[in-house]
Design a protein around this motif. Structure first.
Motif, PDB file in Angstrom:
ATOM      1  N   TRP A 247      21.485 -23.512  90.402  1.00 63.74           N
ATOM      2  CA  TRP A 247      20.752 -22.389  90.991  1.00 63.74           C
ATOM      3  C   TRP A 247      21.705 -21.205  91.009  1.00 63.74           C
ATOM      4  CZ3 TRP A 247      15.914 -21.380  91.763  1.00 63.74           C
ATOM      5  CH2 TRP A 247      14.991 -22.421  91.914  1.00 63.74           C
TER       6      TRP A 247
ATOM      7  N   ILE B   1      17.449  -9.277  95.794  1.00 63.38           N
ATOM      8  CA  ILE B   1      17.832 -10.685  95.862  1.00 63.38           C
ATOM      9  C   ILE B   1      16.848 -11.490  95.012  1.00 63.38           C
ATOM     10  CG2 ILE B   1      18.304 -12.632  97.407  1.00 63.38           C
ATOM     11  CD1 ILE B   1      18.544 -10.533  99.673  1.00 63.38           C
ATOM     12  N   ASN B   2      17.385 -12.332  94.144  1.00 62.59           N
ATOM     13  CA  ASN B   2      16.510 -13.233  93.389  1.00 62.59           C
ATOM     14  C   ASN B   2      17.264 -14.518  93.087  1.00 62.59           C
ATOM     15  OD1 ASN B   2      18.259 -12.305  91.414  1.00 62.59           O
ATOM     16  ND2 ASN B   2      16.711 -12.540  89.799  1.00 62.59           N
ATOM     17  N   ALA B   3      16.547 -15.515  92.571  1.00 63.43           N
ATOM     18  CA  ALA B   3      17.186 -16.793  92.245  1.00 63.43           C
ATOM     19  C   ALA B   3      16.602 -17.326  90.947  1.00 63.43           C
ATOM     20  CB  ALA B   3      16.939 -17.800  93.370  1.00 63.43           C
TER      21      ALA B   3
ATOM     22  N   LEU C 203      14.813 -20.378 101.777  1.00 64.71           N
ATOM     23  CA  LEU C 203      15.718 -19.217 101.765  1.00 64.71           C
ATOM     24  C   LEU C 203      14.964 -17.912 102.045  1.00 64.71           C
ATOM     25  CD1 LEU C 203      18.185 -19.984  98.828  1.00 64.71           C
ATOM     26  CD2 LEU C 203      18.354 -20.590 101.232  1.00 64.71           C
ATOM     27  N   ASN C 204      13.623 -17.904 101.758  1.00 65.90           N
ATOM     28  CA  ASN C 204      12.857 -16.678 102.045  1.00 65.90           C
ATOM     29  C   ASN C 204      12.883 -16.414 103.553  1.00 65.90           C
ATOM     30  OD1 ASN C 204      11.675 -16.196  99.336  1.00 65.90           O
ATOM     31  ND2 ASN C 204      10.915 -18.273  99.717  1.00 65.90           N
TER      32      ASN C 204
ATOM     33  N   VAL D  84      13.258  -8.663  97.941  1.00 69.92           N
ATOM     34  CA  VAL D  84      13.494 -10.097  97.737  1.00 69.92           C
ATOM     35  C   VAL D  84      12.404 -10.684  96.836  1.00 69.92           C
ATOM     36  CG1 VAL D  84      14.068 -12.264  98.897  1.00 69.92           C
ATOM     37  CG2 VAL D  84      14.257 -10.104 100.131  1.00 69.92           C
TER      38      VAL D  84
ATOM     39  N   LYS E  35      10.733 -14.160  95.056  1.00 66.17           N
ATOM     40  CA  LYS E  35      10.499 -15.472  95.677  1.00 66.17           C
ATOM     41  C   LYS E  35      11.748 -16.342  95.527  1.00 66.17           C
ATOM     42  CE  LYS E  35       7.230 -19.023  96.553  1.00 66.17           C
ATOM     43  NZ  LYS E  35       8.058 -19.359  97.673  1.00 66.17           N
ATOM     44  N   LEU E  36      12.209 -16.900  96.681  1.00 59.60           N
ATOM     45  CA  LEU E  36      13.427 -17.729  96.658  1.00 59.60           C
ATOM     46  C   LEU E  36      13.043 -19.195  96.856  1.00 59.60           C
ATOM     47  CD1 LEU E  36      15.744 -15.486  98.860  1.00 59.60           C
ATOM     48  CD2 LEU E  36      15.656 -15.623  96.371  1.00 59.60           C
TER      49      LEU E  36
ATOM     50  N   ILE F 264      21.854 -17.614  92.729  1.00 56.70           N
ATOM     51  CA  ILE F 264      21.204 -16.683  93.668  1.00 56.70           C
ATOM     52  C   ILE F 264      21.984 -15.373  93.610  1.00 56.70           C
ATOM     53  CG2 ILE F 264      20.520 -16.316  96.076  1.00 56.70           C
ATOM     54  CD1 ILE F 264      20.939 -19.557  96.159  1.00 56.70           C
TER      55      ILE F 264
END
Ligand code: ADP
Length: 817
Positions: A745, A729-731, A667-668, A691, A693-694, A747
């Protein structure tokens, strides 16, 4: 006795006078004093040579006199009745009256002093003085008396009144003359006059103060009660001079007092009555009533109670008489209370003042006896009222046992019925056929003439009616009908009243049309409720004869009602499902046809518009005015927008059909690519995309890219005018309670934009739903609907949390494989 060689003619006169007289030179030397003078003042011959002020131990050496005499010499003015106080042994003669005059004789001035020997003159003078003073005092008294707010009179020693103050005269409205003497008697009430005189006269005769109350006529002719006090008057010399009386109007108080007395009288007789009533109640009641006084030890702890009163009921329980227990202690008479906790209860009530109530059993002569008792603190003792409830208790215990037995039986019965029913429903039936079957079953089991089941509705006239859903008459399903609830037993059932009238129902509900039409005698029913507990209908049996097996039918109806309710609910859900399916179907058909049209018929002309518009613009730009160029640009923009919309819709509608091919995707990298694609707008809006780390997830790459891209571009689009957009953005992996703790998950795409009100969370994911106008933010209202679909295609879902003016967080949830 003259010491002058030649006597003055006046000396001769003085010599024969009875009164003490003395002639002085202007130097105050004694010229001549007559014999009475010498006698009066007990002087000797030797004194005749002295100065007047020296004689007789200087008895005349008095400052007033010393001052007065030279003044008379000077002024030649005589002074009469000059009062002189001197120190005499005889207290009566302390005062002398002097007549003093200056006499001129042969160019000489002499002073002649004549002294009043007798006290009579003095008394007269004094009397006159006293009279004046008395008059003054009396005048003062009258003014005070007249202003006093009471009625005042004065009488002389002859019992006759000679003064009435203004208060009196104002009260009676009569003149002083009318009241004078014994004129006042005319105002006294004829019934009271005798009583007044029997008090007044004897007291007067012995000079005693007296008090009486009588009615006196006021100026309106109304008799009012007067309180009358009188005391004898004496002069300082203790001479009786009559009475003074003071009266007050006490009419109102008297009436009040009388009323009070009457009330007290009444209360007393009431109390007396209730006391004797109480006594008879206490003695005849089958309640035990007794009063106990606490007995304390030296530390103030209650150790026992003295029986100060008891009615016969308490000792009777123990085979005793009141006289055998009163005056004794509980330890002596009722030792059991120290073992069964009652003593502690009584002591607690005594200490805290808190009443207590309890039920207790005791053994008496081998029999169990039940008592219900209340302990209450009354002043310094506790009153215990108790009732022998052995009979009730035994009955209640029997009923309880019976009830348990009965309810066990009922449960058994219901269980039995349920099994039977379940067997009957072995072949699955629903809807109308279910109800018909159910009612036939009931009819065959109960042998009731009619069984019906219906829903309650208001008819056109607003009246409550039962619309039958199924009717069985004499063992056969018959046509449904509708009937009014009015005046019938069904009305009671729907209202939650009685459900059972096993006989004579027509005489109970004589105006019920249904009962009369069907010639019903016995009626029983059970209401039907919906899931919220509202009554929606009923199931009923009607019989032309009396219903015998009431308990059995009751249980049967109860079970049938429960089962019917379930069927109703199922039917309702089924209807709802059908409706939703139909709606979905319609939407799908519409969408499919739209997708077809747009993909083929709409796109083609649109492309032509775009193509030709740009060609014209290229070729003819030089010939176009600025505004024409702008119009052309608008045409191109509008066409672009339309193409955008069509493509989005095609995208949306084709999503269902597209193949699901999951590929592990970093996803990154996906976000990096989106950032590259959006570089222009990011720079233009000065946006920052942070962002964390995804993960790498198995997704449909194109779709997931679109999902993230839609959310990021919305974050930039719905930013605040004066604040540069920041998208974070994060997960993370979290367990979800609503999925039994399953891991997902999550996101998050969070922005700092305009946000939205949380209540619209679900709306924004619907097709074409937009919260913001086209003029403010361009858009089609399809983006989030696509996002929702993509999330669902991945076995997940999407949620949004918005705060107006703060921002929005969109979260994609995907199950962790
Ligand atoms: P649109 O084409 O209107 O953007 P979307 O389906 O993407 O359609 O969004 C639907 C509506 O949801 C938008 O019109 C907007 O009102 C609201 N919305 C979407 N994203 C955001 C966001 N990040 N912040 C605030 N409101 C948003």
């Amino acid at each position: 006795m003259s010491n002058l060689a030649t006597s003055l003619p006046i000396e001769k006169i003085i010599a024969v006078a009875h009164e003490p007289m003395i002639l002085l030179s202007k130097e105050m030397k004694i010229i001549y004093a007559n014999p009475p003078f010498y006698i009066k003042f007990n002087l000797s011959e030797s004194d005749s040579k002295k100065y007047f002020f020296e004689i007789g131990d200087s008895i005349f050496d008095i400052p007033d006199l010393k001052k007065l005499l030279p003044e008379i010499v000077e002024s030649k003015k005589s002074v009469a009745n000059f009062e002189l106080f001197y120190d005499s042994k005889d207290p009566l003669e302390k005062t002398l009256l002097f007549n003093i005059d200056a006499i001129d004789y042969q160019k000489e001035t002499f002073l002649l002093l004549a002294i009043n020997d007798s006290n009579e003159d003095l008394i007269r003078v004094r009397l006159k003085d006293t009279e004046a003073k008395v008059l003054e005092i009396e005048n003062r008294f009258r003014t005070i008396a007249d202003t006093a707010p009471v009625l005042i009179w004065l009488s002389g020693p002859d019992k006759l009144c000679y003064f009435f103050n203004k208060g009196w005269l104002d009260f009676t409205g009569r003149s002083m003359e009318e009241e004078m003497g014994d004129g006042w008697k005319q105002g006294v009430h004829p019934e009271d006059i005798k009583k007044c005189l029997t008090i007044y006269i004897p007291h007067f005769d012995v000079r005693k103060p007296f008090h009486m109350e009588y009615r006196l006529k006021n100026h309106n002719g109304e008799y009012r009660w007067i309180s009358h006090k009188a005391v004898p008057r004496y002069t300082p010399e203790n001479v009786f001079v009559g009475y003074i009386g003071v009266c007050m109007d006490i009419h109102d108080q008297k009436n009040f007092a009388e009323e009070l007395e009457k009330q007290i009288h009444q209360r007393t007789s009431e109390v007396e009555q209730s006391q004797s009533f109480l006594k008879s109640v206490l003695n005849s009641t089958n309640y035990g009533i007794a009063s106990y006084e606490a007995i304390y030890d030296k530390d103030g702890k209650i150790i026992d109670f003295l029986i100060s009163y008891t009615n016969p009921e308490v000792p009777r329980n123990f085979g005793l008489e009141p006289h055998e227990v009163i005056g004794k202690t509980c330890k002596e008479v009722y030792p059991g209370i120290f073992e069964n906790g009652i003593f502690e209860r009584m002591a607690r009530c005594m200490d805290t003042g808190i009443s207590d109530n309890y039920e207790i059993s005791a053994l008496h002569e081998g029999n169990k006896m039940w008592l219900n008792a209340t302990i209450e603190k009354v002043n310094n003792s506790v009153a215990v009222t108790s009732k022998n409830i052995t009979q009730e208790k035994t009955a209640a215990l029997e009923i309880e046992a019976m009830n348990t037995l009965l309810s066990n039986k009922n449960r058994e019965l219901e269980q039995l019925l349920l099994t039977e029913f379940s067997e009957s429903f072995y072949s699955y039936k629903n809807g109308q056929s279910f109800f018909n079957f159910l009612l036939l079953e009931i009819a065959s089991k109960t042998k009731m003439d009619y069984v019906l089941l219906g829903e309650v509705f208001p008819n056109e006239a607003g009246e409550q009616v039962i619309k039958c859903f199924s009717v069985v008459a004499f063992g056969k399903v018959v046509e449904n009908f509708e009937y009014s609830l009015k005046n019938g037993p069904c009305e009671q059932v729907i209202k939650g009243g009685s459900f059972s009238f096993p006989k004579d129902s027509r005489s109970i509900f004589p105006d019920s049309k249904t009962l009369n039409d069907f010639n019903v005698n016995g009626y029983m029913a059970h209401p039907l409720s919906d899931s919220s507990g509202n009554t929606i209908g009923l199931i009923a049996v009607l019989h032309q004869k009396e219903i015998q097996d009431v308990a059995y039918i009751e249980s049967l109806l109860k079970i049938a009602a429960k089962r019917s309710e379930m069927e109703f609910e199922r039917m309702q859900n089924e209807k709802l499902l059908e409706m939703k399916n139909a709606e979905l179907e319609k939407q799908n058909v519409e969408l499919a046809s739209f997708a077809y049209i747009s993909s083929h018929d709409l796109q083609e002309p649109l492309r032509k518009i775009q193509l030709f518009a740009s060609r014209i613009l290229d070729k003819e730009k030089a010939n176009f005015s600025e505004s024409s160029q702008a119009y052309f640009q608008s045409i191109t923009n509008a066409a672009n927008r339309m193409q955008n919309l069509i493509e989005s819709l095609l995208n949306y509608s084709s999503m269902d059909a597209s193949e699901i091919k999951l590929i592990p995707t970093d996803l990154n990298l996906a976000v990096d690519e989106i950032k590259n694609n959006m570089i222009e707008i990011i720079e233009k809006r000065n946006a920052r995309i942070e962002v964390e780390k995804l993960p790498t997830l198995s997704v449909i790459p194109v779709q997931f890219q679109q999902l993230l891209s839609n959310l990021i571009s919305n974050g930039i689009k719905y930013s605040k005018e004066d604040v540069a957009p920041v998208i974070k953005i994060n997960a993370e992996i979290i367990p979800l309670e609503e999925f039994a703790g399953k891991q997902f998950w999550k996101i998050n795409i969070a922005d700092n934009g305009i946000g939205f009100q949380q209540e619209y969370e679900h709306k924004i994911f619907e097709l074409f739903k937009r919260l913001h106008g086209k003029s403010d933010y361009e858009g089609t209202g399809i983006g989030l609907a696509i996002c929702k679909k993509i999330a669902q295609k991945h076995g997940g879902f999407i949620r949004a949390v918005g705060t107006p003016d703060v921002g929005a967080v969109f979260s994609i949830y995907l199950p962790v494989k």
